[in-house]
Each structure stands twice: as C-alpha cells, then as structure tokens.
Design an enzyme around this catalytic site. Sequence first.
Site, PDB file in Angstrom:
ATOM      1  N   LYS A  38      39.153  51.804  37.670  1.00  0.00           N
ATOM      2  CA  LYS A  38      39.875  52.480  38.757  1.00  0.00           C
ATOM      3  C   LYS A  38      39.297  53.868  39.024  1.00  0.00           C
ATOM      4  O   LYS A  38      39.159  54.289  40.175  1.00  0.00           O
ATOM      5  CB  LYS A  38      41.365  52.562  38.419  1.00  0.00           C
ATOM      6  CG  LYS A  38      41.996  51.190  38.378  1.00  0.00           C
ATOM      7  CD  LYS A  38      43.480  51.225  38.140  1.00  0.00           C
ATOM      8  CE  LYS A  38      43.994  49.845  37.771  1.00  0.00           C
ATOM      9  NZ  LYS A  38      43.664  48.781  38.719  1.00  0.00           N
ATOM     10  N   ALA A  40      36.133  55.100  38.332  1.00  0.00           N
ATOM     11  CA  ALA A  40      34.801  55.061  38.947  1.00  0.00           C
ATOM     12  C   ALA A  40      34.895  54.600  40.400  1.00  0.00           C
ATOM     13  O   ALA A  40      34.227  55.154  41.279  1.00  0.00           O
ATOM     14  CB  ALA A  40      33.887  54.132  38.148  1.00  0.00           C
ATOM     15  N   THR A 204      51.814  53.093  48.893  1.00  0.00           N
ATOM     16  CA  THR A 204      51.078  52.023  49.558  1.00  0.00           C
ATOM     17  C   THR A 204      51.974  50.784  49.604  1.00  0.00           C
ATOM     18  O   THR A 204      52.722  50.506  48.658  1.00  0.00           O
ATOM     19  CB  THR A 204      49.754  51.720  48.818  1.00  0.00           C
ATOM     20  OG1 THR A 204      50.041  51.392  47.462  1.00  0.00           O
ATOM     21  CG2 THR A 204      48.819  52.916  48.850  1.00  0.00           C
ATOM     22  N   ASP A 232      38.196  39.253  48.518  1.00  0.00           N
ATOM     23  CA  ASP A 232      38.451  39.774  47.169  1.00  0.00           C
ATOM     24  C   ASP A 232      39.206  41.096  47.318  1.00  0.00           C
ATOM     25  O   ASP A 232      38.668  42.058  47.855  1.00  0.00           O
ATOM     26  CB  ASP A 232      37.103  39.989  46.454  1.00  0.00           C
ATOM     27  CG  ASP A 232      37.247  40.658  45.095  1.00  0.00           C
ATOM     28  OD1 ASP A 232      38.381  40.742  44.595  1.00  0.00           O
ATOM     29  OD2 ASP A 232      36.222  41.087  44.535  1.00  0.00           O
ATOM     30  N   THR A 234      40.257  42.998  44.857  1.00  0.00           N
ATOM     31  CA  THR A 234      40.070  43.894  43.700  1.00  0.00           C
ATOM     32  C   THR A 234      39.491  45.235  44.158  1.00  0.00           C
ATOM     33  O   THR A 234      38.481  45.265  44.863  1.00  0.00           O
ATOM     34  CB  THR A 234      39.082  43.285  42.685  1.00  0.00           C
ATOM     35  OG1 THR A 234      39.293  41.886  42.618  1.00  0.00           O
ATOM     36  CG2 THR A 234      39.252  43.905  41.316  1.00  0.00           C
ATOM     37  N   ASP A 238      41.993  51.272  45.020  1.00  0.00           N
ATOM     38  CA  ASP A 238      41.138  52.411  44.625  1.00  0.00           C
ATOM     39  C   ASP A 238      40.394  52.967  45.839  1.00  0.00           C
ATOM     40  O   ASP A 238      40.226  54.189  45.972  1.00  0.00           O
ATOM     41  CB  ASP A 238      40.109  51.968  43.574  1.00  0.00           C
ATOM     42  CG  ASP A 238      40.773  51.427  42.326  1.00  0.00           C
ATOM     43  OD1 ASP A 238      41.897  51.864  42.013  1.00  0.00           O
ATOM     44  OD2 ASP A 238      40.171  50.557  41.660  1.00  0.00           O
TER      45      ASP A 238
HETATM   46  O1  RIB Z   1      41.461  48.473  40.517  1.00  0.00           O
HETATM   47  C1  RIB Z   1      40.400  47.603  40.232  1.00  0.00           C
HETATM   48  C2  RIB Z   1      39.801  47.928  38.900  1.00  0.00           C
HETATM   49  O2  RIB Z   1      40.767  47.705  37.890  1.00  0.00           O
HETATM   50  C3  RIB Z   1      38.613  47.091  38.501  1.00  0.00           C
HETATM   51  O3  RIB Z   1      37.392  47.658  38.914  1.00  0.00           O
HETATM   52  C4  RIB Z   1      38.763  46.938  37.000  1.00  0.00           C
HETATM   53  O4  RIB Z   1      37.712  47.499  36.275  1.00  0.00           O
HETATM   54  C5  RIB Z   1      40.102  47.565  36.661  1.00  0.00           C
HETATM   55  O5  RIB Z   1      39.997  48.820  36.122  1.00  0.00           O
END
Ligand code: RIB
Length: 289
Positions: A38, A40, A204, A232, A234, A238
């Site tokens: 999160k 990075a 959010t 995706d 994911t 962030d």
């Molecule tokens: O929010 C997504 C992130 O959560 C991923 O990149 C994973 O590494 C986790 O930390």
Amino acid sequence: MIFNLGSINADYFYSLPHLPGPGETLAATGMKSGLGGKGANQSVAIARAGAEVCHIGAVGNDGQWLVDRMTAAGVDTRHIHLSRHPTAHAIVMIDGQGENQIVIFPGANHDQNRDVVEKALANGQRGDWLLLQNETSLQVEAAMLAAGKGMNVAYSAAPFHADAVSSLLPFLSLLILNEIEARQLSQALGREVLHLPVANVLMTKGAKGADWHDTRLMQTTSVPAFPVTAVDTTGAGDTFTGYAVAGISTGLSPQTALRRAAAAAAISVTRLGTAEAIPTLAEVQAFLD
Ligand code: RIB
C-alpha cells in the site's frame, strides 16, 4: 513535499477462474509479479500525480528491484533502509470479475528503523505532509515527530484496525477510510467518524464515489466514481489515496484533487497489477477531457 512511511511488497498475482474456497486447490490461468504494498503504491501514485514524495521504508537484501522501480517512477528512495528480514510480499488472487483476495507476509515492513525515520523527517517542514498506512511498524513514532514539526499527518486506515486508528488520532489532520471501515471505527469508538477530532475525513465509497468532509466547517465535497469495466481492482484505493493527497498537498481544491483521484483509480482498475497500473497525470487529464 510528502513523506510516506510505507510498506514495500513484491506482489505475486495469480489469475483464477474464481477465488478459492477452504481446502480447494486451483490452477492459475496466469501469473505475474510486480511492485506493490500500500505504501509503495501510494508513493508511485503521488509521483505520477506530479508531487514530490520521499518514501521511508525497508526491504531485505532480495528487494533492490522494488526500490529500483520506485526510483524509476520518480520516488525519492534515499530513506529506504536494508533490513535483515526478507522483503515483504503479497499473494494476490484475482477472479474473472477483477475481485481479489490478498495474503501478506510483512517481513521487512515490520522492521522500520527509528534513526532512518528521524533522519528523513529532519528534512520535513511546517506544512509538509506525512502519509501513513497500517502495513509498517513505527507509525505512531513517525506521526508524533511530524506533528511536532507542524507537518500535516494523513492516515490511510488500511488494512483496518480500530486500535491503530485510535493511537494515531491525536496527530492526524486527515483520515482516509472506506464506508465499512468508518462503520467499524465508529462502533469501536462509540462515536460518529465525523465527530472525531480530525480536521478532514476522506471517505471512499467504491462505485458511489468519495466524500471529503471538512469536520470543522461541517462542509462536504462529493465526487462520483467513473464507471469502467474492471480487470483488477487491486491497488485502486492506493491510487485514489496517492492522487488525492498529492492534489491536496499541492494546493488543489478537494473537488479537483478528488476528481483526478477518481479518474486515476478508474484507469488503474482497467489494468492488471498494482504500482504498474497507476496512470500518469497526462493519462488522467486525457481521461477527464
Ligand atoms: O492495496 C493493494 C496492496 O495491498 C497490494 O499491492 C499488496 O501488496 C497489499 O499491500
């Protein structure tokens, strides 16, 4: 300037026909690896949004490739230290609808070094920002240092833990969380999130967009989400957080900062991966045009 004490993970993505149930063995239809975590991801999003970001973190001796990717994205990586623990990693399983399940091994993320944090924040000035998430050690120590210097402290409360939020509350100028986390937090603290002593709350709401609450003026700015077909999801949160904090820290209005953040998050879910899926400001502007 934004300082980000944040996790650095090697993300391993597995594309699956569906997310596995208990005891189920599944063959992946695809696999890829990349920079994640999160922290990075948020640093990369800040840099791609055009703001200055100094990442404070840790990797093991197997993690230089991740640091190199952050540097290549425009992140100041001078305060990432070498831990004796292995680099953190995440197993990210993705189904055909773009939904995910993630398992994290925290490794070096839980081995932050106080001297490194102090040295990095020695460069921080009144009005600068410290951003935190809940994947590293030393969150409270860093927040205390930054707040003591008159810096703004923003906390993205993920992965959510009510106790972690409580310990940071006295130092925060901005709390970032989703609707479910807001409900869990108000249950744990016995108080509405908007009545907490934090000047701004960024909530959010997935497909319903996001709200910026100025709790002192009792004003709310809402932006809608942009509908896209997700490959995706994911790292979308962030991306949103990084773009929002970058915008606010560089003087954009909440409306403009959040609109950019929503566009950046929408683009990111159309791509596989986390840090690599984060768009540049030029891509965001083209999308908004
Ligand atoms: O929010 C997504 C992130 O959560 C991923 O990149 C994973 O590494 C986790 O930390």
